[in-house]
Structure formats: structure tokens, C-alpha cells
Design a protein around this motif. Structure first.
Motif, short mmCIF file in Angstrom:
data_model
loop_
_atom_site.label_atom_id
_atom_site.label_comp_id
_atom_site.label_asym_id
_atom_site.label_seq_id
_atom_site.Cartn_x
_atom_site.Cartn_y
_atom_site.Cartn_z
N TRP A 115 1.03 -1.65 -0.24
CA TRP A 115 0.09 0.17 0.06
C TRP A 115 1.32 0.60 -0.31
O TRP A 115 0.26 2.03 -0.04
CB TRP A 115 -1.08 -0.36 0.95
CG TRP A 115 -2.06 -0.77 0.71
CD1 TRP A 115 -2.42 -1.89 0.21
CD2 TRP A 115 -2.85 -1.10 1.59
NE1 TRP A 115 -3.51 -2.73 0.11
CE2 TRP A 115 -3.84 -2.01 1.60
CE3 TRP A 115 -3.52 -1.28 3.42
CZ2 TRP A 115 -4.67 -2.60 2.33
CZ3 TRP A 115 -4.64 -1.43 4.00
CH2 TRP A 115 -4.74 -2.24 3.88
N LYS A 116 2.38 1.06 0.32
CA LYS A 116 3.57 2.31 -0.44
C LYS A 116 2.90 3.22 1.51
O LYS A 116 2.96 4.26 0.76
CB LYS A 116 3.31 2.69 -1.21
CG LYS A 116 3.26 1.63 -2.30
CD LYS A 116 3.01 2.74 -3.98
CE LYS A 116 4.02 1.95 -5.66
NZ LYS A 116 3.16 0.50 -5.35
N LEU A 117 2.80 2.69 2.24
CA LEU A 117 2.54 3.61 3.15
C LEU A 117 4.08 4.03 3.93
O LEU A 117 4.70 3.85 3.40
CB LEU A 117 1.81 2.47 4.74
CG LEU A 117 0.45 1.68 4.67
CD1 LEU A 117 0.28 0.78 5.63
CD2 LEU A 117 -0.57 2.74 3.93
N ASP A 118 3.67 5.60 4.74
CA ASP A 118 4.77 6.28 4.99
C ASP A 118 5.14 5.54 6.29
O ASP A 118 5.75 5.77 7.26
CB ASP A 118 4.74 7.48 4.54
CG ASP A 118 3.92 8.47 3.26
OD1 ASP A 118 4.73 7.74 2.76
OD2 ASP A 118 3.10 9.05 2.95
N GLY A 119 4.34 5.10 6.91
CA GLY A 119 4.45 4.88 8.41
C GLY A 119 2.82 4.12 9.10
O GLY A 119 2.29 4.18 8.17
N VAL A 120 3.28 3.30 10.88
CA VAL A 120 2.00 2.68 10.99
C VAL A 120 2.18 3.11 12.20
O VAL A 120 2.88 3.32 12.99
CB VAL A 120 2.69 1.10 10.80
CG1 VAL A 120 1.71 0.23 11.87
CG2 VAL A 120 3.03 0.64 9.19
N MET A 121 1.39 3.41 12.50
CA MET A 121 0.33 3.52 13.79
C MET A 121 -0.18 2.23 14.24
O MET A 121 -0.20 1.67 14.18
CB MET A 121 -0.89 4.49 14.44
CG MET A 121 0.16 5.70 13.68
SD MET A 121 -1.16 6.99 13.92
CE MET A 121 -2.44 6.71 12.96
N LEU A 122 0.65 1.64 15.57
CA LEU A 122 -0.33 0.45 16.50
C LEU A 122 -1.28 0.84 17.18
O LEU A 122 -0.35 1.61 18.45
CB LEU A 122 1.13 -0.23 16.68
CG LEU A 122 1.73 -0.47 15.15
CD1 LEU A 122 2.29 -1.91 16.42
CD2 LEU A 122 0.59 -1.76 14.47
N HIS A 123 -2.29 -0.02 18.08
CA HIS A 123 -3.09 0.10 18.79
C HIS A 123 -2.41 -0.98 20.11
O HIS A 123 -2.61 -2.05 19.78
CB HIS A 123 -4.25 0.55 18.55
CG HIS A 123 -5.35 0.73 20.38
ND1 HIS A 123 -6.27 -0.20 20.13
CD2 HIS A 123 -5.13 1.75 21.29
CE1 HIS A 123 -6.95 0.42 20.48
NE2 HIS A 123 -6.24 0.98 21.42
N TYR A 124 -1.94 -0.07 21.07
CA TYR A 124 -1.54 -1.43 22.62
C TYR A 124 -3.14 -1.38 23.29
O TYR A 124 -3.45 -0.13 23.61
CB TYR A 124 -0.47 -0.76 23.53
CG TYR A 124 0.92 -1.39 22.86
CD1 TYR A 124 1.24 -1.64 21.08
CD2 TYR A 124 1.54 -0.64 23.49
CE1 TYR A 124 2.46 -1.84 21.29
CE2 TYR A 124 2.96 -1.09 23.28
CZ TYR A 124 3.90 -0.84 22.06
OH TYR A 124 4.87 -1.68 21.37
N ASN A 125 -4.06 -2.19 22.90
CA ASN A 125 -5.34 -2.11 23.30
C ASN A 125 -5.89 -3.19 24.82
O ASN A 125 -5.24 -4.23 24.53
CB ASN A 125 -6.52 -3.10 21.89
CG ASN A 125 -7.47 -2.97 22.55
OD1 ASN A 125 -8.32 -2.56 23.80
ND2 ASN A 125 -8.06 -3.28 21.37
N ARG A 126 -5.46 -2.76 25.70
CA ARG A 126 -5.59 -2.59 27.03
C ARG A 126 -6.95 -3.53 26.93
O ARG A 126 -7.13 -4.29 28.22
CB ARG A 126 -5.43 -1.86 28.13
CG ARG A 126 -3.86 -1.49 27.73
CD ARG A 126 -3.83 -0.78 29.09
NE ARG A 126 -4.24 0.49 29.14
CZ ARG A 126 -4.15 2.00 28.87
NH1 ARG A 126 -3.08 2.03 28.53
NH2 ARG A 126 -4.90 3.08 28.93
#
Length: 117
Positions: free
Chosen positions: A45-56
Motif C-alpha cells: 500500500w506504499k505506506l509512509d508509516g504505521v500506528m499500532l494500538h496497544y489495546n488493553r
């Protein structure tokens, strides 16, 4: 999966491998499977970056997420994390998360005024 099985055993192994590596199940079996999938998506998808959710609020979804972050970063893709709880919205610090997102975007050359225009 890129190859045609030559016999019944190969077909069964292919079917088992396919089922165990589905996105719905990957995080329960192997962080590496999920990391590989995330990296592939980011690249395709040629992403510039990734945001990950630390889901408690969901241990299953968060299982291996720290390993996923490390693998994505090792692949050369900028990655940031934020915390929250999909089961209890009171555990989400919106101001802190927005500050983290703004800082992450700035590391990629985007300025706040451009982000909120």
C-alpha cells in the motif's frame, strides 16, 4: 499461495498453512506471521508509516504487538504506538495520543498546520 499442490499431502499442508496464517488467527499463533502480514501490507500500500494500538481491552489483539512494532521498525518502516482500551473508552488519553501522532507525523516531515488544515 503461489504454487499448485502436486498431491493430497501438499494440498492438506497448503490448506492448513493457509488457515493458520489468516489475519483473524495470526496474532494467536505467531507474532512473526502477523508482522510479515503487516509489513507486506505497508509495502504493497506504499505506506509512509504505521500506528499500532496497544489495546488493553483485548489481550488477543495485543498479543505480540511489541514484537510487531520491532519487526516493522526493522523493516525500515516508521512506526508509533498508542495506548487505549476498546472495552473502556475512559482509558484513552486523547490529548496525549494526539501529541504522539503529531510528533510522529513531524518525524516524517509533516507540520501540524498541514495536518489540521
Amino acid at each position: 499461495m503461489g504454487k499448485i499442490p502436486k498431491n493430497r499431502d501438499e494440498a492438506l499442508w497448503t490448506l492448513a498453512e493457509w488457515n493458520l496464517s489468516k489475519p483473524e488467527w495470526q496474532h494467536f499463533y505467531s507474532p512473526q506471521l502477523k508482522s510479515d502480514m503487516m509489513i507486506r501490507i505497508a509495502k504493497e500500500w506504499k505506506l509512509d508509516g504505521v500506528m499500532l494500538h496497544y489495546n488493553r481491552g483485548c489481550e488477543g489483539l495485543s498479543l505480540g504487538i511489541a514484537e510487531n512494532r520491532l519487526a516493522i521498525a526493522k523493516a525500515g518502516i516508521p512506526v508509533m504506538t498508542f495506548e487505549g482500551n476498546m472495552g473502556d473508552e475512559r482509558e484513552f488519553d486523547e490529548a496525549r495520543t494526539m501529541d504522539r501522532i503529531d510528533a510522529f507525523m513531524e518525524t516524517m516531515g509533516l507540520k501540524r498546520e498541514l495536518l489540521h488544515a
